[in-house]
Scaffold this motif. Sequence first.
Motif, PDB file in Angstrom:
ATOM      1  N   SER A 147       1.416  -1.094   4.125  1.00  0.00           N
ATOM      2  CA  SER A 147       0.928  -2.409   4.515  1.00  0.00           C
ATOM      3  C   SER A 147       1.022  -3.377   3.338  1.00  0.00           C
ATOM      4  O   SER A 147       0.822  -2.994   2.186  1.00  0.00           O
TER       5      SER A 147
ATOM      6  N   CYS B 225      -5.607   0.286   5.870  1.00  0.00           N
ATOM      7  CA  CYS B 225      -6.090   1.676   5.893  1.00  0.00           C
ATOM      8  C   CYS B 225      -7.318   1.873   5.003  1.00  0.00           C
ATOM      9  O   CYS B 225      -7.848   2.973   4.932  1.00  0.00           O
TER      10      CYS B 225
ATOM     11  N   GLN C  19       0.047   4.174   0.725  1.00  0.00           N
ATOM     12  CA  GLN C  19      -0.359   5.103   1.789  1.00  0.00           C
ATOM     13  C   GLN C  19       0.264   4.736   3.133  1.00  0.00           C
ATOM     14  O   GLN C  19       0.792   5.571   3.836  1.00  0.00           O
ATOM     15  N   CYS C  20       0.182   3.442   3.491  1.00  0.00           N
ATOM     16  CA  CYS C  20       0.613   3.057   4.843  1.00  0.00           C
ATOM     17  C   CYS C  20       1.655   1.935   4.838  1.00  0.00           C
ATOM     18  O   CYS C  20       2.027   1.446   5.900  1.00  0.00           O
TER      19      CYS C  20
ATOM     20  N   CYS D 290      -6.318  -1.502   0.228  1.00  0.00           N
ATOM     21  CA  CYS D 290      -5.528  -1.837   1.409  1.00  0.00           C
ATOM     22  C   CYS D 290      -6.485  -2.317   2.501  1.00  0.00           C
ATOM     23  O   CYS D 290      -7.488  -1.674   2.788  1.00  0.00           O
TER      24      CYS D 290
ATOM     25  N   CYS E  13       0.845  -1.201   0.000  1.00  0.00           N
ATOM     26  CA  CYS E  13       0.000   0.000   0.000  1.00  0.00           C
ATOM     27  C   CYS E  13       0.881   1.252   0.000  1.00  0.00           C
ATOM     28  O   CYS E  13       1.730   1.415   0.866  1.00  0.00           O
TER      29      CYS E  13
END
Length: 150
Positions: A117, A140, A114-115, A137, A112
């Motif tokens: 993961s 998140c 963004q985070c 994801c 991911c």
Amino acid sequence: MQNGNTNKIWELLNTVPDPEIPVISVVELGVIRDVKFTNNSFLILITPTYSGCPATKTFQDDISSCLKENEITNFELKIKYDPPWTTDWMSDSTKEKLRKYGIAPPSNIVICPQCNSKNTSLISEFGATACKSLFKCIDCLEPFEFFKCI
Ligand SMILES: [Zn+2]
């Protein structure tokens, strides 16, 4: 008319953004395979990311306009299909730019953007374009695009 300085051509090409991912240039994407100077003309070899990728035509138009704007008219664009383009031609810094832009870079594991993961799931094989697929994801809950490995 320009002399045979291919470095200048590379420099200019590096200012031409990818039509689909404007944060990276066509050089960073790895579609420019070679620039040669023969018979008073620049030969620019381009390998499209995907055969039949609609962006291929846009690439060529964008490259032509950029060179012409810089008063370089003695050039020829040539499409080269062999060897085929691969995501391996993307540098690590290019992949990092993709990630910052919110697109998961090509990799064996979809992470991911963004985070970070690794807990992600495929929503659709095709995203906005054929070269990307759509993921979500699990952690998140953000949907994101993954640049497919080829
Ligand atoms: Zn996430």
